[in-house]
Design a protein around this motif. Structure first.
Motif, PDB file in Angstrom:
ATOM      1  N   ALA A 168      45.101  51.355  76.157  1.00  0.00           N
ATOM      2  CA  ALA A 168      46.224  51.150  75.245  1.00  0.00           C
ATOM      3  C   ALA A 168      45.792  50.441  73.968  1.00  0.00           C
ATOM      4  N   ALA A 169      45.039  49.347  74.098  1.00  0.00           N
ATOM      5  CA  ALA A 169      44.637  48.578  72.921  1.00  0.00           C
ATOM      6  C   ALA A 169      43.740  49.380  71.974  1.00  0.00           C
ATOM      7  N   PRO A 170      42.690  50.053  72.470  1.00  0.00           N
ATOM      8  CA  PRO A 170      41.865  50.826  71.535  1.00  0.00           C
ATOM      9  C   PRO A 170      42.619  51.955  70.858  1.00  0.00           C
ATOM     10  N   LEU A 171      43.527  52.619  71.595  1.00  0.00           N
ATOM     11  CA  LEU A 171      44.297  53.686  70.955  1.00  0.00           C
ATOM     12  C   LEU A 171      45.226  53.105  69.894  1.00  0.00           C
ATOM     13  N   ALA A 172      45.847  51.972  70.196  1.00  0.00           N
ATOM     14  CA  ALA A 172      46.726  51.328  69.219  1.00  0.00           C
ATOM     15  C   ALA A 172      45.950  50.921  67.969  1.00  0.00           C
ATOM     16  N   GLU A 173      44.742  50.422  68.141  1.00  0.00           N
ATOM     17  CA  GLU A 173      43.934  50.019  66.991  1.00  0.00           C
ATOM     18  C   GLU A 173      43.629  51.208  66.087  1.00  0.00           C
ATOM     19  N   VAL A 174      43.314  52.341  66.697  1.00  0.00           N
ATOM     20  CA  VAL A 174      43.027  53.539  65.909  1.00  0.00           C
ATOM     21  C   VAL A 174      44.284  54.015  65.191  1.00  0.00           C
ATOM     22  N   LEU A 175      45.391  54.097  65.910  1.00  0.00           N
ATOM     23  CA  LEU A 175      46.615  54.638  65.326  1.00  0.00           C
ATOM     24  C   LEU A 175      47.204  53.718  64.265  1.00  0.00           C
ATOM     25  N   ALA A 176      46.909  52.422  64.344  1.00  0.00           N
ATOM     26  CA  ALA A 176      47.422  51.481  63.343  1.00  0.00           C
ATOM     27  C   ALA A 176      46.922  51.831  61.947  1.00  0.00           C
TER      28      ALA A 176
ATOM     29  N   PRO B  18      55.846  45.312  66.807  1.00  0.00           N
ATOM     30  CA  PRO B  18      54.554  45.659  66.207  1.00  0.00           C
ATOM     31  C   PRO B  18      53.687  46.464  67.168  1.00  0.00           C
ATOM     32  N   LEU B  19      52.907  47.365  66.624  1.00  0.00           N
ATOM     33  CA  LEU B  19      52.073  48.222  67.455  1.00  0.00           C
ATOM     34  C   LEU B  19      51.127  47.457  68.373  1.00  0.00           C
ATOM     35  N   PRO B  20      50.457  46.393  67.915  1.00  0.00           N
ATOM     36  CA  PRO B  20      49.550  45.675  68.824  1.00  0.00           C
ATOM     37  C   PRO B  20      50.237  45.094  70.059  1.00  0.00           C
ATOM     38  N   ALA B  21      51.573  44.952  70.002  1.00  0.00           N
ATOM     39  CA  ALA B  21      52.302  44.370  71.131  1.00  0.00           C
ATOM     40  C   ALA B  21      52.483  45.348  72.282  1.00  0.00           C
ATOM     41  N   VAL B  22      51.995  46.589  72.129  1.00  0.00           N
ATOM     42  CA  VAL B  22      52.166  47.562  73.214  1.00  0.00           C
ATOM     43  C   VAL B  22      51.487  47.088  74.492  1.00  0.00           C
ATOM     44  N   THR B  23      50.369  46.399  74.373  1.00  0.00           N
ATOM     45  CA  THR B  23      49.683  45.907  75.570  1.00  0.00           C
ATOM     46  C   THR B  23      50.478  44.784  76.228  1.00  0.00           C
ATOM     47  N   ALA B  24      51.031  43.886  75.421  1.00  0.00           N
ATOM     48  CA  ALA B  24      51.850  42.800  75.970  1.00  0.00           C
ATOM     49  C   ALA B  24      53.081  43.355  76.666  1.00  0.00           C
TER      50      ALA B  24
ATOM     51  N   ASN C 139      46.445  46.975  85.543  1.00  0.00           N
ATOM     52  CA  ASN C 139      47.701  47.292  86.207  1.00  0.00           C
ATOM     53  C   ASN C 139      48.840  47.544  85.230  1.00  0.00           C
ATOM     54  N   ALA C 140      48.544  47.524  83.950  1.00  0.00           N
ATOM     55  CA  ALA C 140      49.597  47.658  82.944  1.00  0.00           C
ATOM     56  C   ALA C 140      50.245  49.038  83.008  1.00  0.00           C
ATOM     57  N   LEU C 141      51.553  49.063  82.792  1.00  0.00           N
ATOM     58  CA  LEU C 141      52.306  50.310  82.743  1.00  0.00           C
ATOM     59  C   LEU C 141      52.612  50.602  81.284  1.00  0.00           C
ATOM     60  N   VAL C 142      51.806  51.424  80.658  1.00  0.00           N
ATOM     61  CA  VAL C 142      51.938  51.694  79.230  1.00  0.00           C
ATOM     62  C   VAL C 142      53.180  52.549  78.977  1.00  0.00           C
ATOM     63  N   PRO C 143      53.952  52.244  77.934  1.00  0.00           N
ATOM     64  CA  PRO C 143      55.146  53.042  77.626  1.00  0.00           C
ATOM     65  C   PRO C 143      54.833  54.533  77.513  1.00  0.00           C
ATOM     66  N   ASP C 144      55.807  55.349  77.877  1.00  0.00           N
ATOM     67  CA  ASP C 144      55.631  56.804  77.847  1.00  0.00           C
ATOM     68  C   ASP C 144      55.599  57.344  76.414  1.00  0.00           C
ATOM     69  N   LEU C 145      56.462  56.822  75.567  1.00  0.00           N
ATOM     70  CA  LEU C 145      56.583  57.299  74.190  1.00  0.00           C
ATOM     71  C   LEU C 145      56.271  56.168  73.221  1.00  0.00           C
ATOM     72  N   TRP C 146      55.480  56.476  72.173  1.00  0.00           N
ATOM     73  CA  TRP C 146      55.240  55.512  71.091  1.00  0.00           C
ATOM     74  C   TRP C 146      55.350  56.256  69.775  1.00  0.00           C
ATOM     75  N   TRP C 147      55.920  55.600  68.778  1.00  0.00           N
ATOM     76  CA  TRP C 147      55.874  56.158  67.432  1.00  0.00           C
ATOM     77  C   TRP C 147      56.215  55.068  66.422  1.00  0.00           C
TER      78      TRP C 147
END
Length: 203
Positions: A68-76, A124-130, A147-155
């Motif tokens: 989740a974090a690396p993908l968020a960093e790229v998409l940011a 904020p996008l970086p908060a997706v991991t939190a 064990n994180a459950l990453v959200p299904d949809l992000w935009w």
């Protein structure tokens, strides 16, 4: 159930900003990449999930927590509104009704798509991991991102890209610009490939 959310995140009670998605995603049961992601983007990318410990193939579900974090960093880099993003969590995931979760969605409306309803959060996008960790009740220094459950949809609010995962799929799908796609493909931790919208979705 507690009602605390990680700093910067809020549960959406006004779903006006999500109305465009209902029109853009007619029916993901159609089984094509274009039924998971909105039309009109330059590239459509599949990020394959790592293999489960007990399975030979990639694991089913939303994006694994460590990705989740690396993908968020790229998409940011590919949005003008990285501090104003939306995250949709499938109401059937189970964790939203779990007393261990730090997330309380009582009374909040759902983004209703064919076959799925989602509680929507904004922040904020970086908060997706939190948010991912809070969903499964993993808080503080002992939190286990595996064990994180990453959200299904992000935009993001500017709609420059869209991420779609699902409990029944072994990959996460992204609609984005050509530049963002190249950055996702180049990331050493992401097993990504460009897909045609008319291609079938892997189970």
């Amino acid at each position: 159930m507690t009602s605390s959310l990680p700093a910067g995140l809020a549960l959406c009670h006004d779903l006006t900003p999500t109305a465009w998605i209902r029109e853009a995603l007619p029916d993901f049961a159609a089984g094509m990449v274009g039924s998971l992601l909105p039309a009109g983007y330059e590239r459509y990318v599949r990020v394959l999930h790592p293999a489960d410990r007990d399975e030979d193939g990639p694991g089913e579900g939303t994006l694994p927590g460590p990705l989740a974090a690396p993908l968020a960093e790229v998409l940011a880099r590919g949005t003008t509104t990285p501090q104003d993003c939306f995250f949709g969590v499938w109401e059937g995931c189970g964790y939203l009704e779990d007393d261990r979760s730090a997330v309380d969605v009582t009374g909040a409306p759902r983004l209703e798509l064919p076959h799925r309803g989602y509680a929507v959060f904004q922040g904020p996008l970086p908060a997706v991991t939190a948010l991912s960790l809070a969903l499964v009740g993993e808080l503080g220094e002992a939190a286990d991102v595996d064990n994180a459950l990453v959200p299904d949809l992000w935009w993001p609010d500017d709609r420059s890209w869209f991420v779609h995962g699902d409990t029944d799929l072994t990959a996460t799908w992204i609609a984005c610009s050509a530049v963002a796609a190249e950055q996702v493909l180049a990331h050493p931790g992401l097993d990504a490939v460009v897909m045609d919208p008319a291609s079938p979705v892997l189970p």
